[in-house]
Design an enzyme around this catalytic site. Structure first.
Site, short mmCIF file in Angstrom:
data_model
loop_
_atom_site.label_atom_id
_atom_site.label_comp_id
_atom_site.label_asym_id
_atom_site.label_seq_id
_atom_site.Cartn_x
_atom_site.Cartn_y
_atom_site.Cartn_z
N TYR A 175 -31.67 69.15 -6.49
CA TYR A 175 -30.69 68.65 -5.95
C TYR A 175 -31.17 68.28 -4.31
O TYR A 175 -30.69 68.65 -3.35
CB TYR A 175 -29.46 69.66 -5.65
CG TYR A 175 -28.81 69.60 -6.88
CD1 TYR A 175 -27.85 68.76 -7.46
CD2 TYR A 175 -28.99 70.88 -7.74
CE1 TYR A 175 -27.39 68.89 -8.84
CE2 TYR A 175 -28.31 71.05 -8.78
CZ TYR A 175 -27.39 70.05 -9.47
OH TYR A 175 -27.03 70.14 -10.64
N TYR A 226 -19.40 75.48 -14.58
CA TYR A 226 -20.78 74.81 -14.45
C TYR A 226 -21.42 75.13 -15.81
O TYR A 226 -21.34 76.46 -16.52
CB TYR A 226 -21.54 75.53 -13.48
CG TYR A 226 -22.95 74.78 -13.49
CD1 TYR A 226 -23.20 73.62 -12.89
CD2 TYR A 226 -23.97 75.68 -14.10
CE1 TYR A 226 -24.27 73.10 -12.91
CE2 TYR A 226 -25.15 74.90 -13.98
CZ TYR A 226 -25.60 73.81 -13.52
OH TYR A 226 -26.88 73.26 -13.38
N ASP A 270 -20.02 80.44 -22.69
CA ASP A 270 -21.27 80.23 -22.03
C ASP A 270 -21.65 81.51 -21.04
O ASP A 270 -21.07 81.46 -19.98
CB ASP A 270 -21.25 78.87 -21.06
CG ASP A 270 -22.64 78.78 -20.17
OD1 ASP A 270 -23.43 79.54 -20.19
OD2 ASP A 270 -22.63 77.70 -19.78
N LYS A 318 -31.22 82.27 -18.67
CA LYS A 318 -31.40 82.99 -17.72
C LYS A 318 -32.10 84.25 -17.63
O LYS A 318 -33.25 84.33 -18.04
CB LYS A 318 -30.17 83.12 -16.63
CG LYS A 318 -29.80 81.65 -16.21
CD LYS A 318 -29.14 81.72 -14.98
CE LYS A 318 -29.04 80.28 -14.35
NZ LYS A 318 -27.85 79.57 -14.60
C1 PLP Z 1 -27.71 78.00 -15.09
C2 PLP Z 1 -26.73 77.61 -16.19
C3 PLP Z 1 -26.71 76.62 -17.11
C4 PLP Z 1 -27.93 75.87 -17.14
O1 PLP Z 1 -28.99 76.75 -17.73
P1 PLP Z 1 -30.60 75.79 -17.06
O2 PLP Z 1 -31.46 76.64 -17.87
O3 PLP Z 1 -30.56 75.59 -15.72
O4 PLP Z 1 -30.59 74.48 -17.77
C5 PLP Z 1 -25.44 76.54 -18.07
N1 PLP Z 1 -24.63 77.33 -18.01
C6 PLP Z 1 -24.43 78.33 -17.03
C7 PLP Z 1 -23.26 79.18 -17.10
C8 PLP Z 1 -25.34 78.65 -16.08
O5 PLP Z 1 -25.21 79.46 -15.05
#
Ligand code: PLP
Length: 418
Positions: free
Chosen positions: A17, A145, A245, A274
């Site tokens: 960004y 997100y 997610d 992550k």
């Molecule tokens: C960081 C994140 C993503 C994206 O993961 P990347 O490895 O950066 O592509 C998707 N969903 C959530 C909830 C996140 O925190």
């Protein structure tokens, strides 16, 4: 500071960004260790945000470093089409042991965003397999997100990025952020917008995707577990696929192994990422129930580096660390310390709200300091933080000591007053 490297960075390398004509200030990192990022000039910074929420067990964990080294010596990568290997199998075994019984079919992806893309494809292909070809849209939450690729962006909060890409992004349905706070008495009205959306458009909707309990990057918001119980029931009634997610919330970040445990609800598809490799290598997965996976004739996705053995080995080692300690207890300690040390921030006129759950502490502020002021305060306090949107927050590694948490909280306070 390494001057030549620094000028190449400024002139030729994009940062997240960021602009190339007016690049924001950056710190030059030499190495990492425990809870610290160490700069080229030797200054040690406590990492208050676990390198964007992934180095949750701290840096340079020997078990993970060794696992990567050993795997690299044997086989760094082979294609996954028509071939398989032990690291992928061991990683699956470790994941299945942690997951609810109904989530059984793992798709390895290269990043969180790609795991979200795969989850959306699974949901769409499942609906097609059921003859529901009008069900092509996804429902998502404002303040959510899910990543930066086009599909993942289309279900993330329709904020700035969406306006630029409007006309390109698939059009999805958005529902307002769940209004009932995590720790407030449940208010049935807060589910009404979702119920209304799902009932009135059910024949167009393939799936709902959301971050359970804790909306990260775009919301820094904790909402009531009952929302997820109502959602599970409504999705069942209407034949809508439910995707959680947990890329940010998974692996104890919110005080449970998975945030969905607060609601005792299991989705049809779960995304993890992550902390999966302890912050060492990009890796993620989408895991489906048999009900979703079975009817899909061929899942239409297959990245070049799928199930990369180095990433699988890192994940196996990281999952062993996950099993080797009482992280729930550490996260509870961090939560208690954050409640105590962030309390004085409520006095700051710039702070609209203070929210804490598990190893997440958020100051919701009216304005953020500039990038230059931020860097000055980081170097002065020796605490690495990266406020975003209107949030000054910490998501520290679970090994962060109480005195380090104290310093993180004071740095957050200084940023709020800046
Ligand atoms: C960081 C994140 C993503 C994206 O993961 P990347 O490895 O950066 O592509 C998707 N969903 C959530 C909830 C996140 O925190």
């Amino acid at each position: 500071m390494n001057t030549k490297g620094f000028s190449i960075d400024r002139e030729h390398i994009w940062h997240p960004y960021a602009s190339m004509h007016n690049p924001p200030p950056v710190c030059d990192v030499h190495h990492t260790d425990g809870t610290h990022i160490v700069l080229q000039n030797g200054q040690r910074l406590i990492d208050g945000i676990s390198s964007w929420w992934c180095a949750s067990f701290g840096y340079q964990r020997q078990e993970i470093v060794e696992a990567i080294r050993e795997q690299a010596a044997e086989m760094a990568h082979v294609m996954f089409g028509g071939l398989t290997h032990e690291p992928a199998q061991q990683c699956a075994e470790a994941l299945l042991a942690l997951l609810p019984d109904s989530l059984r079919h793992i798709f390895y992806a290269d990043s969180g965003s790609i795991a979200v893309e795969c989850a959306m494809k699974m949901a769409l292909q499942y609906q097609i397999s059921q003859g529901k070809t009008t069900r092509t849209r996804i429902v998502a939450l404002r303040g959510g997100y899910h990543g930066d690729t086009i599909g993942a962006m289309s279900v993330s909060d329709p904020c700035g990025m969406h306006q630029i890409f409007s006309g390109v992004l698939p059009r999805q349905f958005f529902v307002e952020q769940p209004s009932c706070r995590f720790d407030a008495p449940w208010d049935e009205k807060s589910f009404a917008p979702m119920a209304e959306m799902l009932h009135s458009h059910s024949q167009e909707i393939a799936a709902v995707i959301l971050e359970p309990i804790f909306q990260g990057a775009n919301g820094m918001w904790f909402y009531h577990p009952q929302y997820l119980r109502n959602l599970r029931k409504t999705c069942n009634d209407l034949g809508i696929v439910l995707i959680f997610d947990e890329i940010a919330t998974g692996f104890w970040r919110t005080g449970r192994l998975f945030a969905m445990e607060y609601a005792n609800v299991v989705p049809d598809i779960l995304c993890l990422g992550k902390t999966l490799t302890g912050g060492n290598i990009t890796f993620a997965c989408a895991i489906a129930s048999t009900q979703i996976a079975e009817p899909i004739p061929t899942l239409l996705h297959g990245p070049t580096y799928m199930a990369n053995p180095l990433a699988c080995a890192a994940a196996c080692a990281s999952l062993k660390i996950l099993q080797s300690a009482d992280w729930g207890k550490e996260v509870a300690r961090i939560e208690a310390k954050l409640r105590q040390t962030l309390a004085p921030c409520r006095q700051c006129p710039n702070v609209a709200d203070v929210r804490i759950l598990g190893a997440v502490g958020v100051l919701d502020v009216r304005h953020l300091p500039t990038a230059e002021t931020l860097q000055k305060i980081v170097l002065k306090t020796g605490v690495w933080l990266r406020p975003e949107e209107h949030f000054i927050y910490t998501m520290p590694p679970f090994i962060t000591r109480d005195d380090e948490l104290e310093r993180i909280a004071r740095a957050m306070e200084m940023l709020a007053y800046a």
